[in-house]
Write an enzyme that holds these catalytic residues in place. Sequence first.
Site, PDB file in Angstrom:
ATOM      1  N   GLY A  30     -10.052  13.513   1.587  1.00  0.00           N
ATOM      2  CA  GLY A  30     -11.064  13.364   1.511  1.00  0.00           C
ATOM      3  C   GLY A  30     -11.802  12.139   1.121  1.00  0.00           C
ATOM      4  O   GLY A  30     -10.370  10.610   0.725  1.00  0.00           O
ATOM      5  N   ALA A  31     -12.851  11.864   0.429  1.00  0.00           N
ATOM      6  CA  ALA A  31     -13.477  10.662   0.201  1.00  0.00           C
ATOM      7  C   ALA A  31     -12.873   9.597   1.202  1.00  0.00           C
ATOM      8  O   ALA A  31     -12.306   8.261   0.825  1.00  0.00           O
ATOM      9  CB  ALA A  31     -12.615   9.721  -0.969  1.00  0.00           C
ATOM     10  N   HIS A  36     -10.058   6.640   7.777  1.00  0.00           N
ATOM     11  CA  HIS A  36      -9.849   7.774   8.039  1.00  0.00           C
ATOM     12  C   HIS A  36     -10.932   7.763   9.331  1.00  0.00           C
ATOM     13  O   HIS A  36     -10.407   8.550  10.705  1.00  0.00           O
ATOM     14  CB  HIS A  36     -10.819   8.653   7.288  1.00  0.00           C
ATOM     15  CG  HIS A  36      -9.776   8.801   5.735  1.00  0.00           C
ATOM     16  ND1 HIS A  36     -10.849   8.576   4.354  1.00  0.00           N
ATOM     17  CD2 HIS A  36      -8.530   9.259   5.961  1.00  0.00           C
ATOM     18  CE1 HIS A  36      -9.515   8.423   4.367  1.00  0.00           C
ATOM     19  NE2 HIS A  36      -8.438   9.694   4.317  1.00  0.00           N
ATOM     20  N   GLN A  60       0.957  16.779  -5.075  1.00  0.00           N
ATOM     21  CA  GLN A  60       1.713  15.760  -5.180  1.00  0.00           C
ATOM     22  C   GLN A  60       1.586  14.131  -5.987  1.00  0.00           C
ATOM     23  O   GLN A  60       2.058  13.151  -5.642  1.00  0.00           O
ATOM     24  CB  GLN A  60       1.240  14.540  -3.880  1.00  0.00           C
ATOM     25  CG  GLN A  60      -0.082  14.463  -3.488  1.00  0.00           C
ATOM     26  CD  GLN A  60      -0.405  13.967  -1.740  1.00  0.00           C
ATOM     27  OE1 GLN A  60      -0.187  15.435  -1.189  1.00  0.00           O
ATOM     28  NE2 GLN A  60      -0.468  12.971  -1.926  1.00  0.00           N
ATOM     29  N   GLY A 148      -2.230   7.081   8.649  1.00  0.00           N
ATOM     30  CA  GLY A 148      -2.469   5.671   8.450  1.00  0.00           C
ATOM     31  C   GLY A 148      -1.139   5.435   7.941  1.00  0.00           C
ATOM     32  O   GLY A 148      -0.006   5.679   7.169  1.00  0.00           O
ATOM     33  N   GLN A 154       5.127   7.520   3.767  1.00  0.00           N
ATOM     34  CA  GLN A 154       4.258   8.851   3.890  1.00  0.00           C
ATOM     35  C   GLN A 154       5.060   9.592   5.456  1.00  0.00           C
ATOM     36  O   GLN A 154       5.102  10.209   5.596  1.00  0.00           O
ATOM     37  CB  GLN A 154       3.246   9.033   3.340  1.00  0.00           C
ATOM     38  CG  GLN A 154       2.951  10.317   3.907  1.00  0.00           C
ATOM     39  CD  GLN A 154       1.521  10.600   3.253  1.00  0.00           C
ATOM     40  OE1 GLN A 154       1.437  10.970   2.107  1.00  0.00           O
ATOM     41  NE2 GLN A 154       0.619  10.505   4.032  1.00  0.00           N
ATOM     42  N   SER A 186      -8.408   2.494   1.693  1.00  0.00           N
ATOM     43  CA  SER A 186      -8.320   4.096   0.810  1.00  0.00           C
ATOM     44  C   SER A 186      -8.956   4.750  -0.253  1.00  0.00           C
ATOM     45  O   SER A 186     -10.257   3.571  -0.286  1.00  0.00           O
ATOM     46  CB  SER A 186      -7.289   2.790   0.256  1.00  0.00           C
ATOM     47  OG  SER A 186      -6.452   3.789  -1.431  1.00  0.00           O
ATOM     48  N   SER A 187      -8.823   5.516   0.122  1.00  0.00           N
ATOM     49  CA  SER A 187     -10.136   6.144  -0.629  1.00  0.00           C
ATOM     50  C   SER A 187     -10.262   5.761  -2.118  1.00  0.00           C
ATOM     51  O   SER A 187     -10.838   6.137  -3.118  1.00  0.00           O
ATOM     52  CB  SER A 187      -9.657   7.731  -0.636  1.00  0.00           C
ATOM     53  OG  SER A 187      -9.707   8.282   0.568  1.00  0.00           O
TER      54      SER A 187
END
Length: 281
Positions: A30-31, A36, A60, A148, A154, A186-187
Amino acid sequence: MGIYTKRESLIQALLPFRKNKRIGFVPTMGALHSGHLSLVKTALEANDCVVVSIFVNPTQFDNTGDLDKYPRTLEVDVDLLNTLQGKVFVFAPEASVLYNDHVVAKTYRFGSIANEMEGKHRQGHFDGVGTVLNILFRIVQPDAAYFGEKDYQQLQIVKKLVQIEKLPVQIVGCPIVRENNGLAMSSRNKRLTKAQFEAAGLISKTLFEAKERFKKQSIDQINQWVSEQFNDSSVLSLEYFEIANAETLKTVERRRSGNKYRAFIAAFAGDVRLIDNIALN
Ligand code: PAF
Protein backbone atom coordinates in the site's frame (compact mmCIF):
# COMPACT_ATOMS: atom_id res chain seq x y z
CA MET A 1 -13.12 -2.09 -9.26
CA GLY A 2 -13.81 -4.59 -6.50
CA ILE A 3 -12.23 -4.48 -3.04
CA TYR A 4 -11.91 -7.85 -1.32
CA THR A 5 -10.83 -8.64 2.20
CA LYS A 6 -11.56 -12.40 2.31
CA ARG A 7 -9.81 -15.20 0.41
CA GLU A 8 -13.06 -16.86 -0.71
CA SER A 9 -14.65 -13.73 -2.15
CA LEU A 10 -11.53 -12.90 -4.19
CA ILE A 11 -11.23 -16.49 -5.43
CA GLN A 12 -14.90 -16.37 -6.47
CA ALA A 13 -14.48 -13.02 -8.26
CA LEU A 14 -11.51 -14.37 -10.22
CA LEU A 15 -13.34 -17.50 -11.45
CA PRO A 16 -14.40 -15.95 -14.82
CA PHE A 17 -10.70 -15.18 -15.51
CA ARG A 18 -9.37 -18.68 -14.86
CA LYS A 19 -10.15 -20.09 -18.31
CA ASN A 20 -8.48 -18.69 -21.45
CA LYS A 21 -7.76 -15.42 -19.69
CA ARG A 22 -4.67 -14.07 -17.99
CA ILE A 23 -4.50 -12.85 -14.40
CA GLY A 24 -1.72 -10.40 -13.49
CA PHE A 25 -0.69 -9.73 -9.91
CA VAL A 26 1.00 -6.75 -8.24
CA PRO A 27 1.69 -7.44 -4.55
CA THR A 28 2.15 -4.24 -2.52
CA MET A 29 2.15 -2.98 1.04
CA GLY A 30 0.00 0.00 0.00
CA ALA A 31 0.82 3.72 0.26
CA LEU A 32 0.80 3.50 -3.51
CA HIS A 33 2.87 5.84 -5.68
CA SER A 34 3.62 6.23 -9.38
CA GLY A 35 6.09 3.32 -9.20
CA HIS A 36 3.28 0.97 -8.14
CA LEU A 37 0.93 2.45 -10.73
CA SER A 38 3.46 1.80 -13.47
CA LEU A 39 3.64 -1.87 -12.35
CA VAL A 40 -0.17 -2.10 -12.48
CA LYS A 41 -0.24 -0.46 -15.93
CA THR A 42 2.38 -2.90 -17.25
CA ALA A 43 0.37 -5.77 -15.76
CA LEU A 44 -2.88 -4.48 -17.30
CA GLU A 45 -1.26 -4.34 -20.75
CA ALA A 46 -0.31 -8.03 -20.62
CA ASN A 47 -3.28 -9.52 -18.74
CA ASP A 48 -7.10 -9.51 -18.78
CA CYS A 49 -7.30 -8.42 -15.15
CA VAL A 50 -4.89 -7.47 -12.38
CA VAL A 51 -5.06 -8.20 -8.67
CA VAL A 52 -3.33 -5.60 -6.48
CA SER A 53 -2.79 -6.83 -2.94
CA ILE A 54 -2.42 -4.22 -0.20
CA PHE A 55 -1.07 -5.74 2.97
CA VAL A 56 1.61 -4.48 5.36
CA ASN A 57 3.24 -7.80 6.09
CA PRO A 58 4.39 -8.00 9.75
CA THR A 59 6.68 -11.02 9.27
CA GLN A 60 9.08 -9.14 6.99
CA PHE A 61 9.84 -6.36 9.48
CA ASP A 62 12.74 -6.87 11.89
CA ASN A 63 11.94 -3.58 13.59
CA THR A 64 8.51 -2.99 15.15
CA GLY A 65 8.97 0.80 15.02
CA ASP A 66 9.35 0.56 11.23
CA LEU A 67 6.25 -1.68 11.01
CA ASP A 68 4.14 0.69 13.15
CA LYS A 69 5.21 3.75 11.17
CA TYR A 70 4.72 2.15 7.76
CA PRO A 71 2.17 4.41 5.97
CA ARG A 72 -1.35 2.98 5.63
CA THR A 73 -3.53 4.88 3.15
CA LEU A 74 -6.09 2.39 1.80
CA GLU A 75 -8.71 4.94 0.68
CA VAL A 76 -6.20 7.04 -1.24
CA ASP A 77 -4.70 3.86 -2.73
CA VAL A 78 -8.11 2.78 -4.01
CA ASP A 79 -8.72 6.26 -5.50
CA LEU A 80 -5.39 6.07 -7.31
CA LEU A 81 -6.14 2.60 -8.71
CA ASN A 82 -9.53 3.89 -9.84
CA THR A 83 -7.77 6.32 -12.18
CA LEU A 84 -6.44 3.38 -14.25
CA GLN A 85 -8.21 1.88 -17.26
CA GLY A 86 -8.78 -1.85 -16.92
CA LYS A 87 -10.11 -4.53 -14.62
CA VAL A 88 -8.45 -4.26 -11.21
CA PHE A 89 -9.25 -6.29 -8.09
CA VAL A 90 -7.93 -4.94 -4.79
CA PHE A 91 -7.17 -7.55 -2.17
CA ALA A 92 -6.73 -5.92 1.26
CA PRO A 93 -6.93 -8.69 3.88
CA GLU A 94 -6.28 -8.59 7.63
CA ALA A 95 -3.26 -10.55 8.91
CA SER A 96 -5.59 -13.26 10.31
CA VAL A 97 -7.00 -13.92 6.82
CA LEU A 98 -3.55 -14.67 5.38
CA TYR A 99 -1.87 -16.22 8.41
CA ASN A 100 -4.82 -17.90 10.15
CA ASP A 101 -3.79 -16.30 13.46
CA HIS A 102 -0.29 -17.81 13.20
CA VAL A 103 1.70 -14.76 12.16
CA VAL A 104 5.05 -16.48 11.74
CA ALA A 105 7.44 -16.71 8.78
CA LYS A 106 8.53 -20.01 7.25
CA THR A 107 12.26 -20.60 7.04
CA TYR A 108 13.41 -20.74 3.43
CA ARG A 109 16.66 -21.92 1.91
CA PHE A 110 17.10 -19.25 -0.70
CA GLY A 111 20.86 -19.82 -0.73
CA SER A 112 23.59 -17.21 -0.62
CA ILE A 113 21.55 -14.46 -2.37
CA ALA A 114 19.55 -14.14 0.86
CA ASN A 115 22.65 -13.58 2.99
CA GLU A 116 23.92 -10.48 1.22
CA MET A 117 22.94 -6.83 1.73
CA GLU A 118 19.25 -6.66 2.80
CA GLY A 119 19.48 -10.20 4.15
CA LYS A 120 22.47 -9.23 6.28
CA HIS A 121 20.99 -5.96 7.52
CA ARG A 122 17.35 -7.05 8.03
CA GLN A 123 17.29 -10.39 9.84
CA GLY A 124 14.49 -12.69 8.67
CA HIS A 125 13.27 -10.16 6.11
CA PHE A 126 13.31 -12.48 3.10
CA ASP A 127 11.69 -15.35 5.00
CA GLY A 128 8.83 -12.95 5.74
CA VAL A 129 8.60 -11.80 2.13
CA GLY A 130 8.71 -15.40 0.87
CA THR A 131 6.07 -16.54 3.36
CA VAL A 132 3.53 -13.87 2.51
CA LEU A 133 4.10 -14.14 -1.24
CA ASN A 134 3.71 -17.91 -1.13
CA ILE A 135 0.34 -17.45 0.60
CA LEU A 136 -0.75 -14.70 -1.80
CA PHE A 137 0.38 -16.59 -4.93
CA ARG A 138 -1.65 -19.62 -3.82
CA ILE A 139 -4.78 -17.48 -3.36
CA VAL A 140 -4.47 -15.35 -6.51
CA GLN A 141 -2.88 -18.02 -8.77
CA PRO A 142 -1.69 -15.38 -11.24
CA ASP A 143 -0.16 -16.04 -14.65
CA ALA A 144 2.41 -13.31 -14.03
CA ALA A 145 3.47 -11.17 -11.07
CA TYR A 146 5.21 -7.79 -11.32
CA PHE A 147 7.95 -6.41 -9.05
CA GLY A 148 9.97 -3.20 -9.15
CA GLU A 149 13.74 -3.36 -9.61
CA LYS A 150 14.21 -0.93 -6.73
CA ASP A 151 14.04 -4.06 -4.59
CA TYR A 152 16.41 -5.91 -6.91
CA GLN A 153 17.48 -8.46 -4.30
CA GLN A 154 13.83 -9.15 -3.45
CA LEU A 155 13.16 -9.73 -7.16
CA GLN A 156 15.89 -12.43 -7.24
CA ILE A 157 14.48 -13.95 -4.04
CA VAL A 158 10.98 -14.10 -5.55
CA LYS A 159 12.36 -15.91 -8.62
CA LYS A 160 13.94 -18.44 -6.25
CA LEU A 161 10.75 -18.70 -4.17
CA VAL A 162 8.63 -19.75 -7.14
CA GLN A 163 11.20 -22.47 -7.95
CA ILE A 164 11.24 -23.73 -4.35
CA GLU A 165 7.44 -23.67 -4.01
CA LYS A 166 6.97 -24.90 -7.61
CA LEU A 167 4.55 -22.08 -8.39
CA PRO A 168 3.56 -21.76 -12.06
CA VAL A 169 3.88 -17.97 -12.24
CA GLN A 170 6.05 -15.78 -14.43
CA ILE A 171 8.00 -13.18 -12.43
CA VAL A 172 8.44 -9.89 -14.25
CA GLY A 173 10.95 -7.24 -13.11
CA CYS A 174 10.08 -3.62 -13.98
CA PRO A 175 12.32 -0.52 -14.11
CA ILE A 176 12.71 1.82 -11.13
CA VAL A 177 10.49 4.91 -11.24
CA ARG A 178 12.10 8.05 -9.82
CA GLU A 179 11.05 11.35 -8.31
CA ASN A 180 12.18 14.59 -10.05
CA ASN A 181 15.31 14.69 -7.88
CA GLY A 182 16.19 11.11 -8.83
CA LEU A 183 15.07 9.51 -5.56
CA ALA A 184 13.66 6.04 -6.24
CA MET A 185 9.93 6.02 -5.54
CA SER A 186 9.06 4.25 -2.31
CA SER A 187 6.15 4.29 0.12
CA ARG A 188 8.69 5.27 2.76
CA ASN A 189 9.35 8.58 0.95
CA LYS A 190 6.04 9.79 2.41
CA ARG A 191 7.74 9.84 5.82
CA LEU A 192 10.54 12.18 4.75
CA THR A 193 10.58 15.85 5.69
CA LYS A 194 11.08 18.31 2.83
CA ALA A 195 14.76 18.70 3.76
CA GLN A 196 15.28 14.92 3.97
CA PHE A 197 13.51 14.40 0.66
CA GLU A 198 15.77 16.94 -1.03
CA ALA A 199 18.91 15.54 0.57
CA ALA A 200 17.91 11.99 -0.43
CA GLY A 201 18.52 12.92 -4.09
CA LEU A 202 22.17 12.19 -3.20
CA ILE A 203 21.43 8.44 -3.19
CA SER A 204 20.64 8.14 -6.89
CA LYS A 205 23.11 10.89 -7.81
CA THR A 206 25.82 8.78 -6.20
CA LEU A 207 24.68 5.67 -8.07
CA PHE A 208 24.63 7.44 -11.45
CA GLU A 209 28.10 8.87 -10.82
CA ALA A 210 29.37 5.47 -9.60
CA LYS A 211 28.24 4.01 -12.93
CA GLU A 212 30.35 6.59 -14.77
CA ARG A 213 33.33 5.97 -12.46
CA PHE A 214 32.98 2.21 -12.98
CA LYS A 215 34.21 2.76 -16.56
CA LYS A 216 37.60 3.99 -15.39
CA GLN A 217 38.13 3.51 -11.65
CA SER A 218 38.77 0.52 -9.41
CA ILE A 219 36.00 -0.72 -7.11
CA ASP A 220 38.10 0.34 -4.16
CA GLN A 221 38.35 3.90 -5.47
CA ILE A 222 34.59 4.03 -6.07
CA ASN A 223 33.82 2.70 -2.57
CA GLN A 224 36.10 5.35 -1.10
CA TRP A 225 34.49 8.12 -3.16
CA VAL A 226 30.97 7.03 -2.13
CA SER A 227 31.88 7.07 1.59
CA GLU A 228 33.16 10.62 1.19
CA GLN A 229 29.89 11.77 -0.42
CA PHE A 230 27.90 10.49 2.54
CA ASN A 231 30.39 11.73 5.14
CA ASP A 232 29.73 15.20 3.75
CA SER A 233 25.95 14.89 4.23
CA SER A 234 24.45 16.11 7.51
CA VAL A 235 21.08 14.50 6.69
CA LEU A 236 21.88 11.06 5.28
CA SER A 237 23.86 8.24 6.83
CA LEU A 238 25.12 5.41 4.66
CA GLU A 239 24.32 1.89 5.84
CA TYR A 240 26.02 0.17 2.93
CA PHE A 241 27.26 0.74 -0.59
CA GLU A 242 28.23 -2.43 -2.43
CA ILE A 243 29.22 -3.33 -5.91
CA ALA A 244 28.04 -6.86 -6.45
CA ASN A 245 27.78 -9.52 -9.12
CA ALA A 246 24.28 -8.97 -10.59
CA GLU A 247 23.52 -12.70 -10.48
CA THR A 248 25.07 -14.00 -7.26
CA LEU A 249 24.71 -10.63 -5.45
CA LYS A 250 28.09 -11.29 -3.87
CA THR A 251 30.14 -8.19 -3.15
CA VAL A 252 33.12 -7.92 -5.45
CA GLU A 253 36.44 -6.21 -5.01
CA ARG A 254 37.69 -6.77 -8.51
CA ARG A 255 35.72 -7.03 -11.75
CA ARG A 256 36.04 -9.85 -14.27
CA SER A 257 35.24 -9.48 -17.94
CA GLY A 258 31.97 -11.10 -18.98
CA ASN A 259 30.27 -10.57 -15.61
CA LYS A 260 27.38 -8.19 -14.94
CA TYR A 261 27.63 -5.88 -11.94
CA ARG A 262 25.23 -3.67 -9.99
CA ALA A 263 25.78 -1.07 -7.29
CA PHE A 264 23.48 -1.18 -4.24
CA ILE A 265 22.90 1.46 -1.56
CA ALA A 266 21.00 1.60 1.71
CA ALA A 267 20.97 4.88 3.64
CA PHE A 268 19.03 6.45 6.47
CA ALA A 269 17.38 9.88 6.49
CA GLY A 270 16.51 10.14 10.19
CA ASP A 271 14.83 6.79 10.91
CA VAL A 272 13.63 6.32 7.33
CA ARG A 273 15.59 3.63 5.53
CA LEU A 274 15.97 4.08 1.77
CA ILE A 275 17.42 1.66 -0.79
CA ASP A 276 18.35 1.95 -4.44
CA ASN A 277 20.51 0.21 -7.04
CA ILE A 278 21.77 0.52 -10.59
CA ALA A 279 23.18 -1.70 -13.33
CA LEU A 280 26.83 -0.77 -13.86
CA ASN A 281 27.52 -2.54 -17.16
O1 PAF B 1 7.90 -5.02 -1.98
C1 PAF B 1 6.94 -5.03 -1.19
O2 PAF B 1 6.13 -4.11 -1.14
C2 PAF B 1 6.78 -6.23 -0.27
O3 PAF B 1 8.00 -6.75 0.10
C3 PAF B 1 5.88 -7.33 -0.88
C4 PAF B 1 6.49 -7.92 -2.13
C5 PAF B 1 4.50 -6.75 -1.22
C6 PAF B 1 5.69 -8.47 0.12
O4 PAF B 1 5.07 -8.02 1.28
